[in-house]
Design a protein around this motif. Structure first.
Motif, PDB file in Angstrom:
ATOM      1  N   PHE A  10      -1.289   1.951   2.643  1.00 43.96           N
ATOM      2  CA  PHE A  10      -0.206   2.915   2.425  1.00 43.96           C
ATOM      3  C   PHE A  10      -0.780   4.306   2.136  1.00 43.96           C
ATOM      4  O   PHE A  10      -0.505   4.908   1.102  1.00 43.96           O
ATOM      5  CB  PHE A  10       0.709   2.451   1.289  1.00 43.96           C
ATOM      6  N   ASP A  11      -1.539   4.806   3.091  1.00 42.93           N
ATOM      7  CA  ASP A  11      -2.292   6.058   2.923  1.00 42.93           C
ATOM      8  C   ASP A  11      -1.956   7.058   4.041  1.00 42.93           C
ATOM      9  O   ASP A  11      -2.856   7.397   4.807  1.00 42.93           O
ATOM     10  CB  ASP A  11      -3.795   5.725   2.905  1.00 42.93           C
ATOM     11  N   ASN A  50      -6.202   8.814  -3.576  1.00 45.40           N
ATOM     12  CA  ASN A  50      -6.651   7.885  -4.600  1.00 45.40           C
ATOM     13  C   ASN A  50      -5.524   6.910  -4.975  1.00 45.40           C
ATOM     14  O   ASN A  50      -4.388   7.044  -4.522  1.00 45.40           O
ATOM     15  CB  ASN A  50      -7.196   8.627  -5.823  1.00 45.40           C
ATOM     16  N   THR A  51      -5.860   5.939  -5.808  1.00 49.60           N
ATOM     17  CA  THR A  51      -4.895   4.896  -6.154  1.00 49.60           C
ATOM     18  C   THR A  51      -3.642   5.480  -6.802  1.00 49.60           C
ATOM     19  O   THR A  51      -2.513   5.109  -6.453  1.00 49.60           O
ATOM     20  CB  THR A  51      -5.537   3.876  -7.113  1.00 49.60           C
ATOM     21  N   GLU A  52      -3.817   6.399  -7.729  1.00 50.66           N
ATOM     22  CA  GLU A  52      -2.670   7.003  -8.413  1.00 50.66           C
ATOM     23  C   GLU A  52      -1.752   7.719  -7.426  1.00 50.66           C
ATOM     24  O   GLU A  52      -0.522   7.623  -7.521  1.00 50.66           O
ATOM     25  CB  GLU A  52      -3.184   7.981  -9.471  1.00 50.66           C
ATOM     26  N   ILE A 180       4.023   4.426  14.971  1.00 53.59           N
ATOM     27  CA  ILE A 180       3.613   5.368  13.924  1.00 53.59           C
ATOM     28  C   ILE A 180       2.420   4.767  13.199  1.00 53.59           C
ATOM     29  O   ILE A 180       2.440   3.593  12.842  1.00 53.59           O
ATOM     30  CB  ILE A 180       4.749   5.607  12.907  1.00 53.59           C
ATOM     31  N   SER A 181       1.392   5.563  12.983  1.00 53.04           N
ATOM     32  CA  SER A 181       0.240   5.067  12.226  1.00 53.04           C
ATOM     33  C   SER A 181      -0.150   6.084  11.162  1.00 53.04           C
ATOM     34  O   SER A 181      -0.006   7.296  11.349  1.00 53.04           O
ATOM     35  CB  SER A 181      -0.952   4.804  13.151  1.00 53.04           C
ATOM     36  N   ALA A 182      -0.643   5.577  10.043  1.00 52.99           N
ATOM     37  CA  ALA A 182      -1.087   6.458   8.964  1.00 52.99           C
ATOM     38  C   ALA A 182      -2.271   7.308   9.410  1.00 52.99           C
ATOM     39  O   ALA A 182      -2.393   8.473   9.018  1.00 52.99           O
ATOM     40  CB  ALA A 182      -1.462   5.634   7.734  1.00 52.99           C
ATOM     41  N   THR A 183      -3.136   6.731  10.259  1.00 52.89           N
ATOM     42  CA  THR A 183      -4.293   7.488  10.760  1.00 52.89           C
ATOM     43  C   THR A 183      -3.832   8.714  11.533  1.00 52.89           C
ATOM     44  O   THR A 183      -4.337   9.828  11.336  1.00 52.89           O
ATOM     45  CB  THR A 183      -5.158   6.593  11.664  1.00 52.89           C
ATOM     46  N   GLU A 184      -2.860   8.514  12.419  1.00 53.92           N
ATOM     47  CA  GLU A 184      -2.334   9.630  13.202  1.00 53.92           C
ATOM     48  C   GLU A 184      -1.657  10.667  12.312  1.00 53.92           C
ATOM     49  O   GLU A 184      -1.810  11.876  12.515  1.00 53.92           O
ATOM     50  CB  GLU A 184      -1.339   9.105  14.238  1.00 53.92           C
ATOM     51  N   ILE A 185      -0.924  10.193  11.315  1.00 49.54           N
ATOM     52  CA  ILE A 185      -0.267  11.119  10.388  1.00 49.54           C
ATOM     53  C   ILE A 185      -1.303  11.964   9.659  1.00 49.54           C
ATOM     54  O   ILE A 185      -1.169  13.190   9.562  1.00 49.54           O
ATOM     55  CB  ILE A 185       0.609  10.344   9.388  1.00 49.54           C
ATOM     56  N   LEU A 212      -2.831  16.809  -0.120  1.00 44.81           N
ATOM     57  CA  LEU A 212      -3.477  15.661   0.518  1.00 44.81           C
ATOM     58  C   LEU A 212      -3.665  15.868   2.015  1.00 44.81           C
ATOM     59  O   LEU A 212      -2.887  16.578   2.661  1.00 44.81           O
ATOM     60  CB  LEU A 212      -2.627  14.398   0.305  1.00 44.81           C
ATOM     61  N   TYR A 213      -4.695  15.234   2.537  1.00 42.00           N
ATOM     62  CA  TYR A 213      -4.964  15.166   3.981  1.00 42.00           C
ATOM     63  C   TYR A 213      -5.143  16.556   4.608  1.00 42.00           C
ATOM     64  O   TYR A 213      -4.785  16.786   5.769  1.00 42.00           O
ATOM     65  CB  TYR A 213      -3.849  14.412   4.709  1.00 42.00           C
TER      66      TYR A 213
END
Length: 217
Positions: A10-11, A50-52, A180-185, A212-213
């Motif tokens: 979930f990243d 990160n986890t948080e 949809i992929s998290a990598t692409e996002i 982020l990102y």
């Protein structure tokens, strides 16, 4: 009541996670799906957030969706120094909840085809059912004879089997394809592309607040 777990890094969490899960819940009559973020995924690069931050995004994504609940059992301090193996999570769930309650683990078609690389993959059905969501560009068949025989042996098309048995079945759902992929996002965000239509609005806002990102380049 059939309980379902949906694991992932979930990243970040996005509509490719949420929409098929909602569709699946309607199809097989799930009352609750527990989102299970992992700390150290065995088959993927480590998360950028990160986890948080990942937990915060999950909480924001589901706060208006009562179907979903958050399960932090894979990111507790006791399990944070080694990879999160699904079979061990399922074993722990059974130790806590007993062997008679129906339990399902949700995965994508891509994960099903890659199961032979998972730790003790052939024992998964000893603890749960597998609910498989379709994935764009992935075949419904596998080149692995061993895996295909395993799928054919345990597959059911009857939703009642999932509710009447605690474990042991594979159900191939008819969920809509979500490409949809998290990598692409993450890549698109890093390249200053707008991805707000792929994520819940509160998650999109949080990503920018946290930088982020690559949003604060």
């Amino acid at each position: 009541m059939l309980t379902a777990l949906l694991g992932g890094t979930f990243d970040p969490i996005h509509y490719g996670h949420l929409r098929p899960a909602i569709s699946l819940a309607n199809e097989v009559d799930l009352k609750q799906i527990r989102l299970l973020p992992n700390h150290i995924p065995p088959h993927k690069p480590q998360p950028e957030a990160n986890t948080e931050q990942r937990l915060a995004m999950l909480a924001l994504a589901i706060e208006d969706l009562p179907l979903f609940a958050l399960d932090v059992s894979e990111i507790l301090p006791e399990t944070s120094i080694r990879p999160s193996y699904t079979v061990e999570t399922l074993q722990a769930w059974r130790c806590k909840n007993g062997n008679q309650k129906p339990l399902a683990f949700i995965m994508g078609q891509d994960s099903l085809l890659g199961l032979p690389t998972w730790y003790k993959w052939q024992t998964l059905l000893d603890y749960c059912h597998l609910l498989i969501c379709r994935r764009a560009s992935y075949s419904t068949q596998t080149d692995s004879t061993k895996l295909q025989q395993w799928i054919d042996t345990h597959q059911t098309n009857d939703v009642k089997d999932l509710h009447n048995s605690p474990n042991g079945y594979i159900y191939l759902a008819h969920t809509a394809l979500e490409d949809i992929s998290a990598t692409e996002i993450r890549q698109n965000i890093n390249n200053a592309q707008n991805c707000k239509n792929l994520l819940p609005p509160k998650v999109w806002q949080y990503i920018h607040i946290q930088g982020l990102y690559g949003t604060k380049k």
